[in-house]
Design an enzyme around this catalytic site. Structure first.
Site, PDB file in Angstrom:
ATOM      1  N   ASN A 108       1.062  -0.695   0.337  1.00 63.82           N
ATOM      2  CA  ASN A 108       0.124   0.056  -0.353  1.00 63.82           C
ATOM      3  C   ASN A 108       0.507   0.929  -0.118  1.00 63.82           C
ATOM      4  O   ASN A 108       2.005   1.286   0.697  1.00 63.82           O
ATOM      5  CB  ASN A 108      -0.942   0.183   1.110  1.00 63.82           C
ATOM      6  CG  ASN A 108      -1.744   1.345   1.466  1.00 63.82           C
ATOM      7  OD1 ASN A 108      -2.340   1.777   0.528  1.00 63.82           O
ATOM      8  ND2 ASN A 108      -2.701   1.640   2.385  1.00 63.82           N
ATOM      9  N   HIS A 110       0.850   5.010   1.354  1.00 65.75           N
ATOM     10  CA  HIS A 110       0.016   5.737   2.751  1.00 65.75           C
ATOM     11  C   HIS A 110       0.300   7.164   1.692  1.00 65.75           C
ATOM     12  O   HIS A 110       2.242   7.587   1.940  1.00 65.75           O
ATOM     13  CB  HIS A 110       0.207   5.267   3.549  1.00 65.75           C
ATOM     14  CG  HIS A 110      -0.307   6.016   4.731  1.00 65.75           C
ATOM     15  ND1 HIS A 110      -1.476   6.010   4.493  1.00 65.75           N
ATOM     16  CD2 HIS A 110       0.163   7.009   5.878  1.00 65.75           C
ATOM     17  CE1 HIS A 110      -2.479   6.958   5.937  1.00 65.75           C
ATOM     18  NE2 HIS A 110      -0.741   6.905   6.263  1.00 65.75           N
ATOM     19  N   SER A 137       5.170   6.995   2.121  1.00 63.64           N
ATOM     20  CA  SER A 137       5.297   5.509   2.728  1.00 63.64           C
ATOM     21  C   SER A 137       4.720   4.207   1.893  1.00 63.64           C
ATOM     22  O   SER A 137       3.611   4.375   1.686  1.00 63.64           O
ATOM     23  CB  SER A 137       5.415   5.142   3.962  1.00 63.64           C
ATOM     24  OG  SER A 137       5.837   6.315   4.807  1.00 63.64           O
ATOM     25  N   ASP A 146      -2.225   0.493   7.988  1.00 67.32           N
ATOM     26  CA  ASP A 146      -1.462   1.328   7.991  1.00 67.32           C
ATOM     27  C   ASP A 146      -0.173   1.090   8.706  1.00 67.32           C
ATOM     28  O   ASP A 146       0.831   1.543   9.340  1.00 67.32           O
ATOM     29  CB  ASP A 146      -1.583   2.538   8.081  1.00 67.32           C
ATOM     30  CG  ASP A 146      -2.409   3.362   7.609  1.00 67.32           C
ATOM     31  OD1 ASP A 146      -3.045   2.417   6.060  1.00 67.32           O
ATOM     32  OD2 ASP A 146      -2.895   4.104   7.207  1.00 67.32           O
TER      33      ASP A 146
HETATM   34  C1  GRF Z   1      -2.865   8.904  -2.223  1.00 70.86           C
HETATM   35  O1  GRF Z   1      -2.480  10.136  -1.783  1.00 70.86           O
HETATM   36  C2  GRF Z   1      -1.961   7.835  -1.523  1.00 70.86           C
HETATM   37  O2  GRF Z   1      -0.901   8.167  -0.870  1.00 70.86           O
HETATM   38  C3  GRF Z   1      -3.541   7.251  -0.366  1.00 70.86           C
HETATM   39  O3  GRF Z   1      -3.999   7.327  -1.594  1.00 70.86           O
HETATM   40  C4  GRF Z   1      -4.220   8.537  -2.313  1.00 70.86           C
HETATM   41  C5  GRF Z   1      -4.978   7.971  -3.798  1.00 70.86           C
HETATM   42  O4  GRF Z   1      -4.588   8.727  -5.322  1.00 70.86           O
HETATM   43  N1  GRF Z   1      -3.787   6.296  -0.148  1.00 70.86           N
HETATM   44  P1  GRF Z   1      -4.226   8.419  -6.400  1.00 70.86           P
HETATM   45  O5  GRF Z   1      -6.035   7.677  -6.390  1.00 70.86           O
HETATM   46  O6  GRF Z   1      -2.982   7.275  -6.325  1.00 70.86           O
HETATM   47  O7  GRF Z   1      -4.971   9.480  -6.865  1.00 70.86           O
END
Ligand code: GRF
Length: 316
Positions: A108, A110, A137, A146
């Site tokens: 994932n 984050h 991260s 997370d």
């Molecule tokens: C990103 O900021 C990611 O870190 C978080 O959700 C957001 C997704 O953005 N988990 P996108 O859909 O990839 O533009």
């Protein structure tokens, strides 16, 4: 090249998915995207994926209980033949069963420097705390939100005039660079000599009185002040291979092993009949088995006083 097959789960704009997908177009990228799936049929990222000829699946989670919904996703992911799952802005809490299914194979991204700021509103929280740096991260997914092991991070400087939006936009840029790199490194780690040596080290050093030294440039494990029980051969004479050498009983066992799996086992040059070479870079190494080999090899060279101590300890 045998590429890892990745299913990407999204809920929204899918820009990280886009970054993963475009990175995968490089011929040397060690993964390919086989599916983009979403719990939101209106997710913008779906049309990006479709336009690139990637299979997509979308179904709203509304009115479906969590376990049943995850089972539907699981079915689609399996159908696509995925070996890994990349969450990219997937706004669903996953059931434990789903997380377990993908243990060690689901990543994932984050938008914070974990372990700081798990959950939502990460940028505002970093600003409110007066932080000087924010960032992103990539981590392995475990049941706790997370909280899985962090595989890679990028720091992003916070400016005095930043808002959550301006900071978030720069963090996104960093995310798009980080995710493909970390995913690539992760899916190919079992071919990476450094990672392979670290796996051996972790197991070798649990042997009693184990010590690491370097012998002719090879990482090597022995008993303190005593004999060596394992060597790691990395790119020996430029052969591009990574293997472990451990003690065996002799020529007969050596021949039997090589006969049983000639791609994996080999007779290590200059080591004679008392050793066997086991390839570690074939992508399917059973690390428990390697741990057993190390224990056996240790026992073959350990002085009696040490093995006796171990045997006595084992009886309690
Ligand atoms: C990103 O900021 C990611 O870190 C978080 O959700 C957001 C997704 O953005 N988990 P996108 O859909 O990839 O533009």
């Amino acid at each position: 090249m045998n590429r890892a097959k990745v299913a990407v789960l999204i809920s929204g704009s899918g820009t990280n998915m886009g970054a993963l997908l475009y990175a995968a177009k490089q011929p040397d990228c060690p993964y390919e995207i086989v599916l983009v799936a979403s719990n939101n049929p209106d997710a913008e990222g779906l049309s990006l994926a479709q336009g690139e000829g990637i299979a997509t699946f979308a179904q709203s989670h509304k009115g479906v209980d969590r376990a049943a919904f995850d089972a539907i996703m699981q079915q689609q992911i399996e159908k696509a033949g995925a070996t890994h799952v990349a969450l990219a802005g997937y706004m669903r809490i996953l059931s434990d069963a789903f997380v377990e299914q993908w243990d060690g194979r689901m990543l994932n991204i984050h938008p914070s420097l974990l372990p700081k700021y798990t959950g939502l509103h990460t940028h505002q929280r970093a600003l409110d705390a007066g932080d000087k740096v924010a960032g992103c991260s990539v981590h392995l997914v475990t049941p706790e939100l997370d909280a899985g092991p962090v595989l890679g991070q990028t720091e992003v400087a916070i400016r005095p005039d930043d808002t959550a939006e301006t900071l978030g936009a720069r963090v996104k840029l960093a995310e798009h660079q980080l995710y493909p790199r970390v995913l690539s490194a992760y899916v190919s780690r079992d071919k990476n000599p450094e990672w392979l040596v670290a796996q051996v080290r972790e197991r070798a050093m649990t042997q009693p009185e184990a010590d690491e030294i370097s012998s002719h440039g090879m990482p090597c494990f022995g008993i303190i002040g005593g004999k060596k029980f394992a060597y790691v051969s990395v790119d020996h004479h430029g052969d591009g291979k990574t293997a472990i050498l451990v003690k065996i009983s002799g020529a007969e066992e050596q021949a039997m092993l090589i006969d049983s799996d000639p791609d994996r086992y080999y007779r290590p040059a200059y080591f004679g009949d008392g050793w066997i070479g086991i390839r570690l870079d074939l992508g399917d190494t059973d690390w428990d088995h390697i741990a057993d080999w190390l224990a056996k090899s240790w026992r073959a060279v350990a002085p009696k006083k040490l093995t006796k101590l171990i045997d006595v300890a084992g009886e309690f």
